[in-house]
Design a protein around this motif. Structure first.
Motif, PDB file in Angstrom:
ATOM      1  N   VAL A   1       0.851  -1.195   0.000  1.00  0.00           N
ATOM      2  CA  VAL A   1       0.000   0.000   0.000  1.00  0.00           C
ATOM      3  C   VAL A   1       0.889   1.248   0.000  1.00  0.00           C
ATOM      4  N   GLU A   2       1.929   1.234   0.816  1.00  0.00           N
ATOM      5  CA  GLU A   2       2.844   2.385   0.846  1.00  0.00           C
ATOM      6  C   GLU A   2       3.478   2.601  -0.516  1.00  0.00           C
ATOM      7  N   SER A   3       3.897   1.537  -1.175  1.00  0.00           N
ATOM      8  CA  SER A   3       4.592   1.759  -2.443  1.00  0.00           C
ATOM      9  C   SER A   3       3.616   2.214  -3.520  1.00  0.00           C
ATOM     10  N   ALA A   4       2.341   1.780  -3.436  1.00  0.00           N
ATOM     11  CA  ALA A   4       1.336   2.300  -4.377  1.00  0.00           C
ATOM     12  C   ALA A   4       1.154   3.805  -4.164  1.00  0.00           C
ATOM     13  N   ALA A   5       1.123   4.234  -2.913  1.00  0.00           N
ATOM     14  CA  ALA A   5       0.960   5.660  -2.610  1.00  0.00           C
ATOM     15  C   ALA A   5       2.183   6.454  -3.065  1.00  0.00           C
ATOM     16  N   VAL A   6       3.360   5.903  -2.807  1.00  0.00           N
ATOM     17  CA  VAL A   6       4.591   6.603  -3.197  1.00  0.00           C
ATOM     18  C   VAL A   6       4.656   6.727  -4.714  1.00  0.00           C
TER      19      VAL A   6
ATOM     20  N   VAL B   1      -2.422  14.819   2.814  1.00  0.00           N
ATOM     21  CA  VAL B   1      -3.192  13.606   2.574  1.00  0.00           C
ATOM     22  C   VAL B   1      -2.580  12.525   3.451  1.00  0.00           C
ATOM     23  N   GLY B   2      -3.413  11.811   4.166  1.00  0.00           N
ATOM     24  CA  GLY B   2      -2.915  10.738   5.040  1.00  0.00           C
ATOM     25  C   GLY B   2      -3.551   9.413   4.658  1.00  0.00           C
ATOM     26  N   PHE B   3      -2.717   8.397   4.514  1.00  0.00           N
ATOM     27  CA  PHE B   3      -3.209   7.041   4.258  1.00  0.00           C
ATOM     28  C   PHE B   3      -3.108   6.237   5.551  1.00  0.00           C
ATOM     29  N   GLY B   4      -4.238   5.719   6.013  1.00  0.00           N
ATOM     30  CA  GLY B   4      -4.243   4.851   7.198  1.00  0.00           C
ATOM     31  C   GLY B   4      -3.834   3.453   6.750  1.00  0.00           C
ATOM     32  N   LEU B   5      -2.570   3.096   6.977  1.00  0.00           N
ATOM     33  CA  LEU B   5      -2.003   1.907   6.311  1.00  0.00           C
ATOM     34  C   LEU B   5      -2.669   0.614   6.753  1.00  0.00           C
ATOM     35  N   GLU B   6      -2.874   0.444   8.050  1.00  0.00           N
ATOM     36  CA  GLU B   6      -3.534  -0.781   8.513  1.00  0.00           C
ATOM     37  C   GLU B   6      -4.946  -0.870   7.937  1.00  0.00           C
TER      38      GLU B   6
ATOM     39  N   LEU C   1       0.226  -3.452  -5.940  1.00  0.00           N
ATOM     40  CA  LEU C   1       0.902  -3.439  -4.643  1.00  0.00           C
ATOM     41  C   LEU C   1       2.400  -3.716  -4.752  1.00  0.00           C
ATOM     42  N   TRP C   2       2.764  -4.672  -5.632  1.00  0.00           N
ATOM     43  CA  TRP C   2       4.130  -5.204  -5.513  1.00  0.00           C
ATOM     44  C   TRP C   2       5.014  -5.091  -6.743  1.00  0.00           C
ATOM     45  N   ASP C   3       4.453  -4.668  -7.895  1.00  0.00           N
ATOM     46  CA  ASP C   3       5.356  -4.492  -9.042  1.00  0.00           C
ATOM     47  C   ASP C   3       6.080  -3.163  -8.925  1.00  0.00           C
ATOM     48  N   ARG C   4       7.294  -3.142  -9.386  1.00  0.00           N
ATOM     49  CA  ARG C   4       8.049  -1.888  -9.318  1.00  0.00           C
ATOM     50  C   ARG C   4       7.882  -1.100 -10.607  1.00  0.00           C
TER      51      ARG C   4
END
Lengths: 302, 302
Positions: free
Chosen positions: A39-44, A269-274, A299-302
């Motif tokens: 989720v973090e990497s999608a947001a980044v 903007v804040g993403f609630g990760l859990e 989620l996981w591809d770069r």
């Protein structure tokens, strides 16, 4: 059994969450953490064009800056102050006696200079103030922190301590608004790619008490807060991202000024990760290996 | 100016640390975090053969399990309990008045069910107890957590909140001792590859008060704790990793039992992540691009 309890049981049975005995405090297994990282990497990736400056603050901040932030005005019920033992040998013996007898042993716990961080951006503004002027281009910051909110609940999407990935812009009013609005679109795109049902709705913060009602309606009227909500397990849909335009609220408090003398407006903007992770488990099942390929690659591809 | 203040100034000037106004609380820039991640991956690589189970606990744990852990017996001065506002509208108004006047406003802050995690492994033992028996093969756990210790200091290597990567074995006495000893060797190898001057020395914990002196000397006599120390910026060398054989201390408290009925002994190794990063900056300079190639590849090659 209600939906929250059912989801929680399933997450615990799958080893995704580890119960602690206290509502809203959980350990997490490796797979849960892999989803959070996704989720973090999608947001980044969605924010890649922003060239945000990465800053990381610990989950504890100084009481002095917290006091000045105004948080106790709006949300005293959610805040956590950290207290520490202030006695000597004699008080220690009495403390251990009380502990032994199951009595309240906190008599000599005195407030320290530390409080819990309530939102990832709270330590940023005093740091900006300390650094002097804010650059004219309206810098963007990439933050991540554990946040504490004292609201014990059996709903796993309402944790007492959770991680927030947050992006903040400190610029002109137009830059702040544009940033906020663009992140509504970017977050909608992430939710769509993750094949999650979502809605973006006007929202307000849970201001405390009688005075709070006024702050709440003023915030609503001005359209300062929006949330992206997803049905997870609560009674209503759960806010998984929030989009906030603070006007010059924080720069008034902290005396932030731009090089060109213009007032500084901020938005975040804040993403609630859990919560995103829980939404994914809720809608796609507890085994990420079986999630739809487009969800996995978001989620996981770069 | 002393060595700690000089190092701290240099780290702040380089954007590696961000001051907060409170001793021992710092933000970190992106490069600092990259170094921390490198230290973690070096530690994980050293432990790769262990097939450790990854578990992540938040920096806050239940007061109930903390009380049972015995931490308040040994280290009341370091512990942090989290308190929250317990009043209504009237007390809130009085709180805000006091805040405004700069007076102590914590009168109605009452202890919550949450306390700060003092070491990464503290939430693990109650989770093992809850899970029932410990497997016969003597499982190994991979933990990482923020840890809180109330000891404000101007020495950047003594933070009030810091991250610890920890590996724990829960097995027979022989397994626990062998695990502890093997990690002394593995950590020595990491320090050598990182070209840091180090020493492994017998150590003891900072037990509180008069009764603490006895606990300290008993711990020393039995050789239960060792530390890998590196000169960083304090008066003496700084403990960057610690190696602890707990005997059956935690399994007595938590009633841990193996499938075969044998008593469970535990051992842990903890890496103080910020301390390793600080040691690297202290010995190789503030710009990791200029660090020796073998150091860089130990941190960042896969």
């Amino acid at each position: 059994m209600d939906a929250a309890a059912t989801l929680l049981d399933e997450l615990i049975a799958s080893g995704l969450l580890v119960p602690s005995g206290e509502d809203g405090l959980y350990g997490r297994g490796a797979i849960f953490e892999t989803v959070v990282a996704g989720v973090e990497s999608a947001a980044v990736r969605a924010g890649a064009g922003d060239a945000a400056q990465i800053l990381r603050f610990p989950p504890v901040m100084p009481r002095s800056t917290f006091e000045r932030s105004g948080y106790m005005k709006g949300f005293p019920q959610l805040a956590g102050t950290i207290h520490s033992f202030s006695g000597g040998d004699r008080e220690h013996i009495s403390l251990l006696d009380k502990l032994e007898r199951g009595e309240d042993w906190c008599e000599h716990q005195a407030p320290t200079g530390c409080v819990m961080v309530p939102a990832a951006c709270y330590p940023l503004y005093p740091a900006l103030a300390r650094a002097g002027h804010v650059a004219e281009n309206g810098p963007i910051f990439d933050l991540q922190s554990y946040c504490f909110r004292h609201e014990p609940s059996k709903d796993p999407s309402r944790m007492q301590i959770f991680r927030m990935r947050e992006f903040v812009r400190a610029g002109t009013a137009a830059q702040a608004r544009e940033f906020r609005d663009s992140w509504v679109e970017r977050a909608e795109e992430i939710a769509a790619k993750l094949e999650l049902p979502f809605e973006v709705v006007p929202a307000s913060d849970p201001f405390f008490g009688r005075a709070g009602r006024l702050m709440k309606s003023s915030q609503s009227e001005q359209g300062l807060k929006h949330e992206l909500t997803i049905p997870v397990a609560g009674l209503g849909p759960t806010a998984c991202a929030s989009f906030n335009y603070h006007q010059d609220h924080f720069s008034e408090i902290w005396g932030l000024a731009r090089d060109d003398g213009e007032p500084v407006h901020t938005a975040c903007v804040g993403f609630g990760l859990e919560r995103w992770a829980l939404a994914l488990f809720r809608h796609h099942g507890v085994d990420p290996d079986r999630w739809p390929a487009p969800v996995r690659s978001t989620l996981w591809d770069r």
